[in-house]
Design a protein around this motif. Structure first.
Motif, mmCIF file in Angstrom:
data_model
loop_
_atom_site.group_PDB
_atom_site.id
_atom_site.type_symbol
_atom_site.label_atom_id
_atom_site.label_comp_id
_atom_site.label_asym_id
_atom_site.label_seq_id
_atom_site.Cartn_x
_atom_site.Cartn_y
_atom_site.Cartn_z
ATOM 1 N N GLN A 1 -2.836 -24.596 3.605
ATOM 2 C CA GLN A 1 -1.816 -25.634 3.723
ATOM 3 C C GLN A 1 -2.510 -26.977 3.802
ATOM 4 O O GLN A 1 -3.644 -27.075 4.234
ATOM 5 C CB GLN A 1 -0.975 -25.450 5.002
ATOM 6 C CG GLN A 1 -0.155 -24.227 5.035
ATOM 7 C CD GLN A 1 0.668 -24.076 6.309
ATOM 8 O OE1 GLN A 1 1.255 -23.047 6.490
ATOM 9 N NE2 GLN A 1 0.725 -25.051 7.180
ATOM 10 N N LYS A 2 -1.818 -28.032 3.404
ATOM 11 C CA LYS A 2 -2.332 -29.398 3.499
ATOM 12 C C LYS A 2 -1.895 -30.004 4.833
ATOM 13 O O LYS A 2 -0.868 -29.630 5.375
ATOM 14 C CB LYS A 2 -1.791 -30.257 2.355
ATOM 15 C CG LYS A 2 -2.153 -29.744 0.985
ATOM 16 C CD LYS A 2 -3.487 -30.262 0.573
ATOM 17 C CE LYS A 2 -3.749 -29.879 -0.868
ATOM 18 N NZ LYS A 2 -5.119 -29.688 -1.166
ATOM 19 N N GLY A 3 -2.677 -30.943 5.339
ATOM 20 C CA GLY A 3 -2.328 -31.637 6.570
ATOM 21 C C GLY A 3 -2.808 -30.891 7.793
ATOM 22 O O GLY A 3 -3.641 -29.993 7.705
ATOM 23 N N CYS A 4 -2.293 -31.290 8.945
ATOM 24 C CA CYS A 4 -2.671 -30.678 10.221
ATOM 25 C C CYS A 4 -1.514 -29.828 10.739
ATOM 26 O O CYS A 4 -0.396 -30.321 10.888
ATOM 27 C CB CYS A 4 -3.039 -31.754 11.237
ATOM 28 S SG CYS A 4 -4.517 -32.685 10.771
ATOM 29 N N ASP A 5 -1.782 -28.554 11.000
ATOM 30 C CA ASP A 5 -0.752 -27.629 11.443
ATOM 31 C C ASP A 5 -1.279 -26.769 12.582
ATOM 32 O O ASP A 5 -2.458 -26.403 12.606
ATOM 33 C CB ASP A 5 -0.314 -26.721 10.290
ATOM 34 C CG ASP A 5 0.318 -27.504 9.166
ATOM 35 O OD1 ASP A 5 1.440 -28.000 9.343
ATOM 36 O OD2 ASP A 5 -0.325 -27.626 8.104
ATOM 37 N N LEU A 6 -0.407 -26.422 13.502
ATOM 38 C CA LEU A 6 -0.752 -25.610 14.656
ATOM 39 C C LEU A 6 -1.143 -24.198 14.222
ATOM 40 O O LEU A 6 -0.515 -23.604 13.344
ATOM 41 C CB LEU A 6 0.431 -25.546 15.618
ATOM 42 C CG LEU A 6 0.171 -24.975 16.999
ATOM 43 C CD1 LEU A 6 -0.832 -25.844 17.768
ATOM 44 C CD2 LEU A 6 1.476 -24.889 17.777
ATOM 45 N N ALA A 7 -2.192 -23.688 14.860
ATOM 46 C CA ALA A 7 -2.652 -22.329 14.562
ATOM 47 C C ALA A 7 -3.144 -21.677 15.844
ATOM 48 O O ALA A 7 -3.498 -22.355 16.810
ATOM 49 C CB ALA A 7 -3.761 -22.352 13.521
ATOM 50 N N VAL A 8 -3.151 -20.364 15.850
ATOM 51 C CA VAL A 8 -3.715 -19.588 16.958
ATOM 52 C C VAL A 8 -4.842 -18.734 16.402
ATOM 53 O O VAL A 8 -4.854 -18.387 15.215
ATOM 54 C CB VAL A 8 -2.662 -18.686 17.646
ATOM 55 C CG1 VAL A 8 -1.585 -19.518 18.319
ATOM 56 C CG2 VAL A 8 -2.039 -17.704 16.674
ATOM 57 N N ARG A 9 -5.804 -18.420 17.271
ATOM 58 C CA ARG A 9 -6.881 -17.508 16.882
ATOM 59 C C ARG A 9 -6.791 -16.294 17.782
ATOM 60 O O ARG A 9 -6.896 -16.402 19.000
ATOM 61 C CB ARG A 9 -8.238 -18.186 16.997
ATOM 62 C CG ARG A 9 -9.348 -17.328 16.453
ATOM 63 C CD ARG A 9 -10.609 -18.072 16.113
ATOM 64 N NE ARG A 9 -11.044 -18.987 17.152
ATOM 65 C CZ ARG A 9 -11.948 -19.947 16.943
ATOM 66 N NH1 ARG A 9 -12.479 -20.119 15.755
ATOM 67 N NH2 ARG A 9 -12.308 -20.723 17.936
ATOM 68 N N ILE A 10 -6.576 -15.141 17.158
ATOM 69 C CA ILE A 10 -6.433 -13.870 17.859
ATOM 70 C C ILE A 10 -7.494 -12.916 17.319
ATOM 71 O O ILE A 10 -7.537 -12.675 16.103
ATOM 72 C CB ILE A 10 -5.021 -13.272 17.637
ATOM 73 C CG1 ILE A 10 -3.949 -14.253 18.109
ATOM 74 C CG2 ILE A 10 -4.886 -11.927 18.328
ATOM 75 C CD1 ILE A 10 -2.540 -13.877 17.702
ATOM 76 N N ASN A 11 -8.337 -12.406 18.190
ATOM 77 C CA ASN A 11 -9.408 -11.489 17.777
ATOM 78 C C ASN A 11 -10.215 -12.048 16.603
ATOM 79 O O ASN A 11 -10.435 -11.367 15.598
ATOM 80 C CB ASN A 11 -8.835 -10.116 17.423
ATOM 81 C CG ASN A 11 -8.173 -9.453 18.597
ATOM 82 O OD1 ASN A 11 -8.575 -9.631 19.735
ATOM 83 N ND2 ASN A 11 -7.123 -8.694 18.321
#
Length: 100
Positions: A39-49
């Protein structure tokens, strides 16, 4: 016979419902901190395992300025307690609460 049908339909319903899981994860900007580039731009993400997923159900700007030097998701990785599930390689959040 009615009991067998009841148990059969109850089993189908119970098995078909998705389960949300509550866990503590890393949360940040998917592009800036986790290296996601779909995706372009800044977007919320989580890191799981050790795997990062973009988040549906919460927006990066809901937690303040994403570019703040000290607390912004584009500059730091934070911890959060989340409830949700991974659907089609995205984390669908029903709750996201920062814990640090």
């Amino acid at each position: 016979m009615k009991k067998i049908l009841f148990i059969f339909f109850f089993g189908i319903i119970a098995c078909s419902q998705k389960t949300s899981k509550t866990q503590v994860v890393e949360v940040s900007c998917g592009q800036c901190k986790f290296g996601l580039d779909t995706q372009k731009g800044c977007d919320l993400a989580v890191r799981i395992n050790d795997t990062a997923y973009f988040v549906d159900g919460a927006h990066i700007d809901e937690f303040g300025d994403a570019h703040d030097i000290n607390m912004g998701f584009c500059n730091v990785i934070r911890k959060a307690e989340v409830t949700g599930e991974i659907v089609e390689n995205r984390f669908v959040a029903s709750e996201l609460k920062l814990i640090d």
